[in-house]
Design a protein around this motif. Structure first.
Motif, PDB file in Angstrom:
ATOM      1  N   ALA A 269      10.849 -10.398  -5.573  1.00  0.00           N
ATOM      2  CA  ALA A 269       9.729  -9.730  -4.901  1.00  0.00           C
ATOM      3  C   ALA A 269       9.002  -8.854  -5.909  1.00  0.00           C
ATOM      4  O   ALA A 269       9.590  -8.392  -6.883  1.00  0.00           O
ATOM      5  N   TRP A 270       7.741  -8.633  -5.666  1.00  0.00           N
ATOM      6  CA  TRP A 270       6.948  -7.768  -6.538  1.00  0.00           C
ATOM      7  C   TRP A 270       6.115  -6.829  -5.690  1.00  0.00           C
ATOM      8  O   TRP A 270       5.875  -7.083  -4.508  1.00  0.00           O
ATOM      9  N   TYR A 271       5.676  -5.733  -6.317  1.00  0.00           N
ATOM     10  CA  TYR A 271       4.866  -4.733  -5.615  1.00  0.00           C
ATOM     11  C   TYR A 271       4.037  -3.968  -6.639  1.00  0.00           C
ATOM     12  O   TYR A 271       4.264  -4.064  -7.850  1.00  0.00           O
ATOM     13  N   TYR A 272       3.075  -3.208  -6.126  1.00  0.00           N
ATOM     14  CA  TYR A 272       2.175  -2.441  -6.981  1.00  0.00           C
ATOM     15  C   TYR A 272       2.320  -0.948  -6.668  1.00  0.00           C
ATOM     16  O   TYR A 272       1.864  -0.485  -5.632  1.00  0.00           O
ATOM     17  N   PRO A 273       2.998  -0.181  -7.552  1.00  0.00           N
ATOM     18  CA  PRO A 273       3.172   1.247  -7.282  1.00  0.00           C
ATOM     19  C   PRO A 273       1.876   2.055  -7.419  1.00  0.00           C
ATOM     20  O   PRO A 273       1.742   3.110  -6.805  1.00  0.00           O
ATOM     21  N   LYS A 274       0.933   1.555  -8.214  1.00  0.00           N
ATOM     22  CA  LYS A 274      -0.364   2.221  -8.396  1.00  0.00           C
ATOM     23  C   LYS A 274      -1.456   1.158  -8.396  1.00  0.00           C
ATOM     24  O   LYS A 274      -2.085   0.895  -9.434  1.00  0.00           O
ATOM     25  N   PRO A 275      -1.707   0.535  -7.241  1.00  0.00           N
ATOM     26  CA  PRO A 275      -2.701  -0.541  -7.215  1.00  0.00           C
ATOM     27  C   PRO A 275      -4.122  -0.005  -7.411  1.00  0.00           C
ATOM     28  O   PRO A 275      -4.380   1.192  -7.247  1.00  0.00           O
ATOM     29  N   SER A 276      -5.012  -0.912  -7.737  1.00  0.00           N
ATOM     30  CA  SER A 276      -6.424  -0.557  -7.854  1.00  0.00           C
ATOM     31  C   SER A 276      -6.926  -0.063  -6.493  1.00  0.00           C
ATOM     32  O   SER A 276      -6.299  -0.291  -5.447  1.00  0.00           O
ATOM     33  N   LYS A 277      -8.056   0.588  -6.500  1.00  0.00           N
ATOM     34  CA  LYS A 277      -8.621   1.175  -5.282  1.00  0.00           C
ATOM     35  C   LYS A 277      -8.795   0.139  -4.167  1.00  0.00           C
ATOM     36  O   LYS A 277      -8.503   0.411  -3.005  1.00  0.00           O
ATOM     37  N   ALA A 278      -9.254  -1.044  -4.513  1.00  0.00           N
ATOM     38  CA  ALA A 278      -9.497  -2.086  -3.509  1.00  0.00           C
ATOM     39  C   ALA A 278      -8.209  -2.559  -2.828  1.00  0.00           C
ATOM     40  O   ALA A 278      -8.246  -3.114  -1.736  1.00  0.00           O
ATOM     41  N   PHE A 279      -7.065  -2.317  -3.466  1.00  0.00           N
ATOM     42  CA  PHE A 279      -5.776  -2.776  -2.930  1.00  0.00           C
ATOM     43  C   PHE A 279      -4.838  -1.605  -2.621  1.00  0.00           C
ATOM     44  O   PHE A 279      -3.627  -1.790  -2.479  1.00  0.00           O
ATOM     45  N   ALA A 280      -5.394  -0.417  -2.465  1.00  0.00           N
ATOM     46  CA  ALA A 280      -4.595   0.785  -2.216  1.00  0.00           C
ATOM     47  C   ALA A 280      -3.716   0.651  -0.973  1.00  0.00           C
ATOM     48  O   ALA A 280      -2.625   1.221  -0.916  1.00  0.00           O
ATOM     49  N   ALA A 281      -4.139  -0.099   0.015  1.00  0.00           N
ATOM     50  CA  ALA A 281      -3.379  -0.236   1.263  1.00  0.00           C
ATOM     51  C   ALA A 281      -2.009  -0.884   1.061  1.00  0.00           C
ATOM     52  O   ALA A 281      -1.115  -0.695   1.880  1.00  0.00           O
ATOM     53  N   ILE A 282      -1.828  -1.646  -0.037  1.00  0.00           N
ATOM     54  CA  ILE A 282      -0.538  -2.313  -0.250  1.00  0.00           C
ATOM     55  C   ILE A 282       0.331  -1.591  -1.287  1.00  0.00           C
ATOM     56  O   ILE A 282       1.288  -2.163  -1.796  1.00  0.00           O
ATOM     57  N   LYS A 283       0.027  -0.327  -1.521  1.00  0.00           N
ATOM     58  CA  LYS A 283       0.854   0.463  -2.448  1.00  0.00           C
ATOM     59  C   LYS A 283       2.315   0.387  -2.010  1.00  0.00           C
ATOM     60  O   LYS A 283       2.641   0.698  -0.866  1.00  0.00           O
ATOM     61  N   ASP A 284       3.169  -0.059  -2.911  1.00  0.00           N
ATOM     62  CA  ASP A 284       4.620  -0.164  -2.695  1.00  0.00           C
ATOM     63  C   ASP A 284       5.035  -1.215  -1.663  1.00  0.00           C
ATOM     64  O   ASP A 284       6.206  -1.287  -1.306  1.00  0.00           O
ATOM     65  N   TYR A 285       4.126  -2.033  -1.155  1.00  0.00           N
ATOM     66  CA  TYR A 285       4.466  -3.100  -0.212  1.00  0.00           C
ATOM     67  C   TYR A 285       4.930  -4.322  -1.006  1.00  0.00           C
ATOM     68  O   TYR A 285       4.127  -4.919  -1.730  1.00  0.00           O
ATOM     69  N   PRO A 286       6.173  -4.749  -0.875  1.00  0.00           N
ATOM     70  CA  PRO A 286       6.612  -5.949  -1.594  1.00  0.00           C
ATOM     71  C   PRO A 286       6.051  -7.245  -1.000  1.00  0.00           C
ATOM     72  O   PRO A 286       5.808  -7.360   0.203  1.00  0.00           O
ATOM     73  N   ALA A 287       5.879  -8.214  -1.874  1.00  0.00           N
ATOM     74  CA  ALA A 287       5.615  -9.610  -1.511  1.00  0.00           C
ATOM     75  C   ALA A 287       6.790 -10.410  -2.056  1.00  0.00           C
ATOM     76  O   ALA A 287       7.339 -10.068  -3.109  1.00  0.00           O
ATOM     77  N   PHE A 288       7.182 -11.450  -1.347  1.00  0.00           N
ATOM     78  CA  PHE A 288       8.380 -12.210  -1.698  1.00  0.00           C
ATOM     79  C   PHE A 288       8.037 -13.651  -2.053  1.00  0.00           C
ATOM     80  O   PHE A 288       7.200 -14.275  -1.388  1.00  0.00           O
ATOM     81  N   TYR A 289       8.701 -14.180  -3.077  1.00  0.00           N
ATOM     82  CA  TYR A 289       8.578 -15.589  -3.425  1.00  0.00           C
ATOM     83  C   TYR A 289       9.331 -16.413  -2.388  1.00  0.00           C
ATOM     84  O   TYR A 289      10.567 -16.326  -2.295  1.00  0.00           O
ATOM     85  N   ALA A 290       8.630 -17.222  -1.630  1.00  0.00           N
ATOM     86  CA  ALA A 290       9.258 -18.013  -0.563  1.00  0.00           C
ATOM     87  C   ALA A 290      10.305 -18.973  -1.114  1.00  0.00           C
ATOM     88  O   ALA A 290      11.317 -19.222  -0.461  1.00  0.00           O
ATOM     89  N   HIS A 291      10.081 -19.518  -2.313  1.00  0.00           N
ATOM     90  CA  HIS A 291      11.034 -20.500  -2.846  1.00  0.00           C
ATOM     91  C   HIS A 291      12.393 -19.888  -3.179  1.00  0.00           C
ATOM     92  O   HIS A 291      13.370 -20.603  -3.340  1.00  0.00           O
ATOM     93  N   GLN A 292      12.476 -18.554  -3.259  1.00  0.00           N
ATOM     94  CA  GLN A 292      13.741 -17.895  -3.547  1.00  0.00           C
ATOM     95  C   GLN A 292      14.456 -17.413  -2.275  1.00  0.00           C
ATOM     96  O   GLN A 292      15.588 -16.951  -2.349  1.00  0.00           O
ATOM     97  N   MET A 293      13.809 -17.516  -1.138  1.00  0.00           N
ATOM     98  CA  MET A 293      14.376 -17.061   0.124  1.00  0.00           C
ATOM     99  C   MET A 293      15.038 -18.220   0.865  1.00  0.00           C
ATOM    100  O   MET A 293      14.779 -19.384   0.581  1.00  0.00           O
ATOM    101  N   ASP A 294      15.898 -17.889   1.844  1.00  0.00           N
ATOM    102  CA  ASP A 294      16.456 -18.930   2.719  1.00  0.00           C
ATOM    103  C   ASP A 294      15.326 -19.556   3.524  1.00  0.00           C
ATOM    104  O   ASP A 294      15.213 -20.767   3.633  1.00  0.00           O
TER     105      ASP A 294
END
Length: 164
Positions: free
Chosen positions: A101-126
């Motif tokens: 999973a990856w996340y943005y601790p200090k995202p750009s202004k346009a993506f501020a809403a997803i600060k610290d929100y992880p996204a997950f690689y589906a191929h690595q999940m069950d």
């Protein structure tokens, strides 16, 4: 070779109609992620990023993730739109996936809403589900998009797509 977009049917979206630069939007779809036999994420408060030629990437609030399974990674990446990304390993019992999973601790202004929100690689999940439908991982295992029946491509990541 230029990609030939698939014409979407009623109720479908074409990734070729998504913008560049990418767009961030909230979604109230039910997102669930299973790993190591556990439901590790369950939300109706995700965001999705839409970018030309890519299936949506879903970012999940930490409050809706069993964070005890996330382990900090030293891996970093850079997105020209969102900024510097950090990664998590995922471990449930003896099952472990590196940089899952990856996340943005200090995202750009346009993506501020997803600060610290992880996204997950589906191929690595069950399995990963969107409104109860199991997703197909974006081809190539480099990108983190989730393909559902309402999204049509072709998708960046298939053979020959690097020149698109």
């Amino acid at each position: 070779m230029k990609a030939k977009p698939i014409k979407p049917k009623i109720g479908q979206e074409s990734v070729w109609d998504y913008p560049r630069p990418p767009k961030l939007e909230p979604v109230n779809k039910h997102i669930q992620i299973y790993f190591g036999g556990e439901l590790i994420a369950d939300t109706k408060a995700a965001y999705r990023v839409l970018e030309t030629s890519h299936p949506p990437v879903y970012y999940i609030p930490l409050k809706d993730i069993k964070t005890e399974y996330l382990k900090p990674s030293s891996q970093h990446s850079f997105c020209e739109w969102k900024g510097k990304g950090n990664y998590y390993h995922l471990q449930v019992g003896d099952k472990k996936e590196l940089d899952a999973a990856w996340y943005y601790p200090k995202p750009s202004k346009a993506f501020a809403a997803i600060k610290d929100y992880p996204a997950f690689y589906a191929h690595q999940m069950d399995k990963c589900l969107v409104d109860g439908e199991e997703v197909t991982p974006q081809p190539g295992n480099f990108y983190g998009g989730w393909i559902t029946k309402d999204i049509v491509g072709p998708f960046k990541g298939v053979d020959g797509s690097w020149g698109w």
